[in-house]
Design a protein around this motif. Structure first.
Motif, short mmCIF file in Angstrom:
data_model
loop_
_atom_site.label_atom_id
_atom_site.label_comp_id
_atom_site.label_asym_id
_atom_site.label_seq_id
_atom_site.Cartn_x
_atom_site.Cartn_y
_atom_site.Cartn_z
N SER A 119 0.86 -1.17 0.00
CA SER A 119 0.00 0.00 0.00
C SER A 119 0.90 1.22 0.00
CB SER A 119 -0.90 0.00 1.25
OG SER A 119 -1.66 1.18 1.28
N LEU A 161 -2.91 4.41 -4.16
CA LEU A 161 -3.25 3.09 -4.65
C LEU A 161 -2.88 2.05 -3.60
CD1 LEU A 161 -0.55 1.81 -7.10
CD2 LEU A 161 -0.52 4.17 -6.38
N THR A 162 -3.61 0.97 -3.63
CA THR A 162 -3.37 -0.11 -2.67
C THR A 162 -3.77 -1.42 -3.34
OG1 THR A 162 -3.74 -0.84 -0.40
CG2 THR A 162 -5.65 -0.03 -1.58
N GLY A 163 -3.43 -2.54 -2.71
CA GLY A 163 -3.73 -3.83 -3.30
C GLY A 163 -2.82 -4.19 -4.45
N THR A 167 -3.93 -2.80 -10.31
CA THR A 167 -4.80 -2.83 -9.13
C THR A 167 -6.09 -2.06 -9.43
OG1 THR A 167 -5.04 -2.23 -6.81
CG2 THR A 167 -3.62 -0.82 -8.13
N GLU A 168 -7.20 -2.62 -8.96
CA GLU A 168 -8.49 -1.91 -9.10
C GLU A 168 -8.60 -0.77 -8.10
OE1 GLU A 168 -12.16 -4.29 -9.56
OE2 GLU A 168 -10.85 -5.98 -9.11
N TYR A 169 -7.79 -0.83 -7.05
CA TYR A 169 -8.00 0.06 -5.92
C TYR A 169 -7.08 1.27 -6.03
CZ TYR A 169 -10.33 -4.18 -4.63
OH TYR A 169 -11.14 -5.29 -4.65
N LEU A 199 -18.23 -1.02 1.52
CA LEU A 199 -17.12 -1.76 0.92
C LEU A 199 -17.19 -3.20 1.42
CD1 LEU A 199 -14.26 0.87 1.46
CD2 LEU A 199 -15.58 0.47 -0.64
N GLU A 256 -12.52 -7.78 -0.10
CA GLU A 256 -11.22 -7.18 -0.43
C GLU A 256 -11.32 -5.66 -0.63
OE1 GLU A 256 -9.39 -8.10 -4.21
OE2 GLU A 256 -7.46 -8.45 -3.23
N GLN A 257 -12.54 -5.16 -0.96
CA GLN A 257 -12.70 -3.72 -1.18
C GLN A 257 -12.41 -2.89 0.07
OE1 GLN A 257 -16.72 -3.20 -2.51
NE2 GLN A 257 -16.43 -4.27 -4.45
N LEU A 282 -9.79 -0.12 0.51
CA LEU A 282 -9.95 1.24 0.00
C LEU A 282 -10.11 2.25 1.12
CD1 LEU A 282 -12.27 0.85 -3.13
CD2 LEU A 282 -10.06 2.03 -3.08
N TYR A 294 -19.09 -0.02 -4.21
CA TYR A 294 -17.99 0.12 -5.16
C TYR A 294 -18.19 -0.93 -6.26
CZ TYR A 294 -13.17 0.75 -6.82
OH TYR A 294 -12.05 1.02 -7.57
#
Length: 546
Positions: A13, A70-72, A90-92, A171, A174-175, A178, A213
């Motif tokens: 992260s 950004l994270t994940g 990453t989506e996050y 969330l 895994e979300q 965020l 999300y």
């Protein structure tokens, strides 16, 4: 430097700055080169496909110098066929915006300010309308584990739009990571959030809609910037030291005033709870929280025509006086507090009333709140380091102060001793109403089911070498002076009760004395108690001297 110390495909992260031009690999793969603030270190990130529509060199939202969270992320090392380590998609990813920049301000106004929480409708959701919403983050919940849903993880983020309407942003699983990228007080812009209709889902909520999300959702953040305000720490102290300080012709010879910068929250309020310096009434203004004050109680009574348990207390120090509203969860819980007592109160909030006056509020259940009645502390009279002895003759010249005096009991023929019932939580006497019910004269609550106890009401003469005064007391203080409990005294015969004070003549004590005379009778107070009679001095603590 970019801190990416991890094994293959480890979780990372980080907060990064897009400081190099993005470029295209092949025909449809975008890569960003990320750098940090502190060095020239960079790392490449494969951009997730959900953000491709933000790339339009050189004018897209994702462009050189854009800041992102950004994270994940997972790291692909050089050993796997690439010449250098790279971050996998990453989506996050959260894009940071700055309202002070023209381009970002235009983006916020054009894309996110046309919709509000109130504009969301059932028909719009069912017809696939895309919403772009802008709201302040009010709170972020702790991680929840929903055992009834197979251990599903959830975090709830409460958002408030510009109209004051609240919605929850949920969330899942895994979300939830965020939530590490956002903070309370920041503004969150949600482009195309998934909107869940509570009645048609398994959500246990009273809200009509909840935001989630979704696969097309993109998040933008305007971080909350802690503004600071310069606060003078010693202005009041200097004002009270006398006129000579203000008469200095040379400003450099005038009073030295220290200042400190205190952070303001998103509402512009200054929180003093982490700063252990003393404020005075004259220093108070609106939007101050976490205040601590020392002062003398000038009036205190219960507000009768309100649903909650609220007491009004007038506190006075050397610079002025102010009313405070004390909010209790169930009933008064601070022990005996009365006019003339010196109190220390922390966790106060200052605001301006409709009458353009400042008023304090205090809530028993809030973090960081305390209320200490200094006049009734046992250590006040048995710890010599906490007091300076006064003479009884000092009382007439300094009537607003608390005095510690070494005295003896005099004129026992004028000593008046009775026992009455008092309300244990507040220490004030109870009275019987015409209906036969027993009511506390202070709390105005029905004491039939409350704890009541027998207590002394004692009036006596105190003397030292030069002066005599007439004073009164009750509770533990009266027991210290009489050296007998109220129940034991009540069991004595009438003759023994009359004769008992004679055994106390010339007994010596250290006592704490306060002026209990009210300055003015408040119109809401409709009952008189023994404390309100002609006796001006109350003994709040007593310690027998050998």
């Amino acid at each position: 430097m970019l801190m990416i110390l991890m094994s293959n495909y480890a979780f990372v992260s980080l907060f990064s700055l897009l400081n190099l031009y993005l470029f295209v690999l092949g025909t449809n793969i975008y890569m960003l080169t990320l750098g940090d603030y502190w060095s020239s270190n960079t790392i490449d990130l494969y951009l997730h496909r959900r953000y491709y529509d933000l790339v339009d060199p050189p004018n897209g939202i994702l462009k050189k110098a854009r800041e992102i969270f950004l994270t994940g992320c997972y790291l692909r090392t050089a050993k796997e066929g690439c010449g250098s380590p790279r971050l996998l998609p990453t989506e996050y990813l959260v894009i940071l915006l700055d309202e002070d920049l023209d381009d970002d301000a235009i983006l916020i106004g054009a894309q996110f300010c046309s919709d509000s929480f109130s504009s969301i409708s059932h028909d719009g959701v069912k017809n696939g309308v895309s919403y772009s919403l802008y709201a302040r983050i009010e709170s972020i919940s702790s991680l929840e584990i929903l055992e009834q849903c197979g251990g599903l993880q959830r975090k709830q983020i409460t958002l408030v739009d510009n109209d004051g309407v609240k919605l929850r942003f949920l969330l899942w699983n895994e979300q939830v990571i965020l939530a590490n990228l956002i903070s309370v007080g920041s503004m969150l812009a949600l482009d195309r959030p998934y909107i869940a209709i509570a009645a048609e889902s398994a959500l246990e909520t009273i809200d009509e809609f909840c935001l989630e999300y979704g696969t097309a959702t993109q998040l933008y953040l305007v971080p909350f910037v802690q503004h600071e305000e310069q606060v003078c720490l010693s202005s009041t102290q200097n004002r009270t030291q006398g006129s000579k300080l203000h008469a200095a012709a040379d400003p450099t010879q005038g009073p030295k005033v220290s200042q400190v910068s205190l952070p303001c929250d998103s509402q512009g309020s200054i929180d003093f709870s982490n700063y252990p310096f003393q404020l005075f009434v004259a220093d108070l203004h609106g939007k101050m929280t976490g205040i601590s004050l020392y002062g003398v109680v000038r009036d205190v009574f219960r507000e009768r025509e309100t649903a909650g348990v609220i007491f009004l207390l007038k506190l006075e120090d050397s610079t002025g006086s102010i009313w405070a509203k004390l909010h209790f969860s169930q009933s008064w819980s601070l022990g005996r507090v009365s006019v003339g007592h010196t109190a220390y109160i922390s966790g106060l909030t200052c605001s301006k009333t409709k009458q353009d006056r400042f008023e304090l509020s205090w809530c028993e259940t809030d973090d960081g709140t305390s209320f200490i009645n200094l006049s009734c502390l046992p250590a006040l009279v048995n710890s010599s380091c906490l007091h300076k002895l006064s003479r009884l003759s000092d009382l007439s010249s300094r009537r607003n102060s608390m005095h510690i005096c070494r005295v003896w009991i005099d004129q026992v023929d004028h000593c008046h001793v009775t026992t009455r019932f008092s309300h244990a939580p507040c220490g004030h006497f109870v009275k019987e109403m015409p209906s036969g019910a027993v009511e506390c004269s202070f709390c105005h609550c029905d004491c039939d089911s409350e704890v009541v106890m027998r207590a002394f009401y004692l009036k006596l003469t105190l003397a030292d070498k030069n002066t005599k005064i007439f004073a009164w007391c009750t509770g533990q203080t009266a027991m210290e002076l009489l050296q007998i409990s109220p129940d034991e005294f009540y069991e004595l015969s009438e003759d023994e009760q009359v004769m008992y004070p004679s055994s106390l003549e010339n007994e010596r004590f250290i006592v704490a004395l306060v002026n209990c005379k009210r300055q003015a009778v408040h119109g809401s107070r409709d009952s008189q108690t023994p404390e309100a009679d002609a006796v001006s001095w109350e003994i709040t603590r007593a310690l027998k001297c050998e």
